[in-house]
Design a protein around this motif. Structure first.
Motif, mmCIF file in Angstrom:
data_model
loop_
_atom_site.group_PDB
_atom_site.id
_atom_site.type_symbol
_atom_site.label_atom_id
_atom_site.label_comp_id
_atom_site.label_asym_id
_atom_site.label_seq_id
_atom_site.Cartn_x
_atom_site.Cartn_y
_atom_site.Cartn_z
ATOM 1 N N SER A 103 0.852 -1.191 0.000
ATOM 2 C CA SER A 103 0.000 0.000 0.000
ATOM 3 C C SER A 103 0.882 1.234 0.000
ATOM 4 O O SER A 103 1.905 1.281 0.696
ATOM 5 C CB SER A 103 -0.917 0.022 1.224
ATOM 6 N N ILE A 104 0.493 2.226 -0.782
ATOM 7 C CA ILE A 104 1.213 3.493 -0.845
ATOM 8 C C ILE A 104 0.216 4.610 -0.563
ATOM 9 O O ILE A 104 -0.882 4.631 -1.134
ATOM 10 C CB ILE A 104 1.879 3.700 -2.218
ATOM 11 N N ALA A 105 0.590 5.528 0.318
ATOM 12 C CA ALA A 105 -0.321 6.601 0.709
ATOM 13 C C ALA A 105 0.342 7.956 0.557
ATOM 14 O O ALA A 105 1.571 8.093 0.660
ATOM 15 C CB ALA A 105 -0.772 6.408 2.151
ATOM 16 N N SER A 106 -0.490 8.953 0.326
ATOM 17 C CA SER A 106 -0.064 10.353 0.334
ATOM 18 C C SER A 106 -0.712 11.020 1.538
ATOM 19 O O SER A 106 -1.938 11.031 1.664
ATOM 20 C CB SER A 106 -0.483 11.057 -0.959
ATOM 21 N N LEU A 107 0.129 11.568 2.401
ATOM 22 C CA LEU A 107 -0.312 12.162 3.670
ATOM 23 C C LEU A 107 0.070 13.633 3.742
ATOM 24 O O LEU A 107 1.190 14.007 3.396
ATOM 25 C CB LEU A 107 0.364 11.422 4.828
ATOM 26 N N TYR A 108 -0.863 14.448 4.218
ATOM 27 C CA TYR A 108 -0.548 15.841 4.543
ATOM 28 C C TYR A 108 -0.905 16.055 6.007
ATOM 29 O O TYR A 108 -2.057 16.275 6.357
ATOM 30 C CB TYR A 108 -1.315 16.792 3.631
ATOM 31 N N LEU A 109 0.091 15.942 6.858
ATOM 32 C CA LEU A 109 -0.122 16.117 8.290
ATOM 33 C C LEU A 109 -0.250 17.602 8.597
ATOM 34 O O LEU A 109 0.467 18.414 8.012
ATOM 35 C CB LEU A 109 1.048 15.490 9.064
ATOM 36 N N PRO A 110 -1.139 17.995 9.486
ATOM 37 C CA PRO A 110 -1.369 19.429 9.723
ATOM 38 C C PRO A 110 -0.124 20.180 10.173
ATOM 39 O O PRO A 110 0.754 19.633 10.841
ATOM 40 C CB PRO A 110 -2.425 19.437 10.834
ATOM 41 N N SER A 111 -0.084 21.436 9.807
ATOM 42 C CA SER A 111 0.927 22.357 10.318
ATOM 43 C C SER A 111 0.370 23.052 11.555
ATOM 44 O O SER A 111 -0.828 23.320 11.647
ATOM 45 C CB SER A 111 1.270 23.405 9.261
ATOM 46 N N GLY A 112 1.249 23.325 12.503
ATOM 47 C CA GLY A 112 0.814 24.051 13.694
ATOM 48 C C GLY A 112 1.491 25.389 13.835
ATOM 49 O O GLY A 112 1.506 25.978 14.924
ATOM 50 N N SER A 113 2.044 25.892 12.744
ATOM 51 C CA SER A 113 2.899 27.075 12.828
ATOM 52 C C SER A 113 2.148 28.401 12.903
ATOM 53 O O SER A 113 2.716 29.408 13.296
ATOM 54 C CB SER A 113 3.859 27.112 11.629
ATOM 55 N N SER A 114 0.871 28.406 12.539
ATOM 56 C CA SER A 114 0.172 29.690 12.443
ATOM 57 C C SER A 114 -0.300 30.237 13.784
ATOM 58 O O SER A 114 -0.481 31.441 13.938
ATOM 59 C CB SER A 114 -1.023 29.570 11.491
ATOM 60 N N SER A 115 -0.518 29.340 14.776
ATOM 61 C CA SER A 115 -1.000 29.796 16.080
ATOM 62 C C SER A 115 -0.844 28.673 17.096
ATOM 63 O O SER A 115 -0.665 27.503 16.732
ATOM 64 C CB SER A 115 -2.478 30.204 16.002
ATOM 65 N N GLU A 116 -0.943 29.004 18.369
ATOM 66 C CA GLU A 116 -0.885 27.989 19.408
ATOM 67 C C GLU A 116 -2.080 27.040 19.289
ATOM 68 O O GLU A 116 -1.949 25.821 19.536
ATOM 69 C CB GLU A 116 -0.867 28.645 20.791
ATOM 70 N N GLU A 117 -3.215 27.575 18.908
ATOM 71 C CA GLU A 117 -4.394 26.731 18.727
ATOM 72 C C GLU A 117 -4.164 25.695 17.644
ATOM 73 O O GLU A 117 -4.512 24.516 17.808
ATOM 74 C CB GLU A 117 -5.609 27.588 18.364
ATOM 75 N N ARG A 118 -3.564 26.111 16.528
ATOM 76 C CA ARG A 118 -3.288 25.181 15.444
ATOM 77 C C ARG A 118 -2.230 24.154 15.853
ATOM 78 O O ARG A 118 -2.275 22.996 15.443
ATOM 79 C CB ARG A 118 -2.825 25.935 14.197
ATOM 80 N N HIS A 119 -1.279 24.581 16.681
ATOM 81 C CA HIS A 119 -0.260 23.657 17.166
ATOM 82 C C HIS A 119 -0.899 22.564 18.025
ATOM 83 O O HIS A 119 -0.591 21.369 17.865
ATOM 84 C CB HIS A 119 0.803 24.407 17.965
ATOM 85 N N GLN A 120 -1.789 22.951 18.921
ATOM 86 C CA GLN A 120 -2.477 21.971 19.754
ATOM 87 C C GLN A 120 -3.356 21.055 18.905
ATOM 88 O O GLN A 120 -3.468 19.850 19.173
ATOM 89 C CB GLN A 120 -3.306 22.677 20.830
ATOM 90 N N ASN A 121 -3.958 21.627 17.893
ATOM 91 C CA ASN A 121 -4.771 20.854 16.958
ATOM 92 C C ASN A 121 -3.915 19.787 16.271
ATOM 93 O O ASN A 121 -4.341 18.631 16.099
ATOM 94 C CB ASN A 121 -5.376 21.817 15.927
ATOM 95 N N LYS A 122 -2.707 20.163 15.913
ATOM 96 C CA LYS A 122 -1.781 19.219 15.281
ATOM 97 C C LYS A 122 -1.417 18.080 16.227
ATOM 98 O O LYS A 122 -1.385 16.912 15.827
ATOM 99 C CB LYS A 122 -0.516 19.952 14.833
ATOM 100 N N LEU A 123 -1.159 18.401 17.483
ATOM 101 C CA LEU A 123 -0.782 17.374 18.454
ATOM 102 C C LEU A 123 -1.908 16.358 18.662
ATOM 103 O O LEU A 123 -1.650 15.154 18.793
ATOM 104 C CB LEU A 123 -0.404 18.026 19.784
#
Length: 255
Positions: A103-123
């Motif tokens: 199986s081969i997959a293409s993944l785009y894992l979230p970035s958390g660089s724009s804000s602390e909220e986005r960082h927590q969302n990524k975690l």
């Protein structure tokens, strides 16, 4: 088998910069693309469906955001979009093609660089995703997960390690997650299986002279099951042209 992974930061922008002309010369068997930033109905079939490939897109519900795609010369037995949970599926972050025992997959894992909220969302995403990765390991097949993981693993993978400790993508918590991925969970960093050199980066900020000075981060990976480790033959990061803020990562496998 040659597999290419690249975050194009907008597939239409990459097309205008010559991405598909370059791709036509690469003799890739599978191409995994992240951050297409388009709805499939917006794409000209003569430009975004290269000849000789079966092309599959998985768009984010939000227009102009995220999105992944896979082009493959061999028609897969199955194509799967999403992983069955909202953060992946609504944002177009995973598409997978299945062959006989691979199986081969293409993944785009979230970035958390724009804000602390986005960082927590990524975690939160990473914790949930780790369980999916563990479930994949229990299946009787090999996996190649290509993509923008938005996280460096070790000091060697980033130019300015000390000054980025508090920045999303390089925090101790994120790097510990990568340790777990490549440690107790048993996955393998295909690039590092054949290349242990420093200054090997796949992403550069558009600020300052990061690209020119090679002040980069290695955040794009092909993550493989351990059964494929000895099948990795060569790895290359293409920097002769610039199609986006990421560089294409090409890995050749003896498959």
């Amino acid at each position: 088998m040659r597999i290419i992974s690249v975050n194009v930061n907008g597939i239409r922008a990459a097309q205008r910069k010559g991405f598909f002309e370059w791709l036509a010369k690469q003799d890739a068997d599978v191409v995994c693309i992240q951050e297409t930033k388009a709805q499939e109905h917006q794409l000209d079939t003569t430009l975004f469906y290269p000849g000789g490939y079966h092309c599959y897109y998985f768009d984010a519900q939000k227009k102009g955001y995220s999105g992944v795609a896979i082009f493959t010369k061999q028609k897969p037995k199955r194509v799967g979009a999403g992983l069955g949970w909202e953060h992946v599926d609504s944002e177009g972050r995973w598409i997978q093609v299945d062959f006989d025992k691979l199986s081969i997959a293409s993944l785009y894992l979230p970035s958390g660089s724009s804000s602390e909220e986005r960082h927590q969302n990524k975690l939160v995403f990473m914790d949930r995703f780790l369980e999916d990765l563990s479930a994949m390991r229990r299946k009787r097949r090999e996996f190649v997960i290509c993509g923008d993981w938005n996280t460096v693993h070790k000091e060697i993978d980033i130019k300015n390690f000390k000054s980025n400790q508090k920045n999303s993508g390089c925090t101790p918590q994120e790097r510990a997650w990568m340790d777990k991925l490549f440690g107790e969970r048993g996955w393998v960093d295909a690039f590092r299986a054949v290349n242990q050199e420093a200054d090997q980066y796949t992403w550069w900020s558009n600020r300052g002279q990061a690209w020119a000075k090679n002040v980069g981060w290695r955040i794009d990976y092909q993550v493989i099951t351990p059964g494929l480790k000895d099948k990795v033959r060569a790895a290359d990061i293409y920097r002769d042209e610039r199609f986006s803020d990421h560089a294409p990562l090409t890995i050749d496998y003896d498959l």
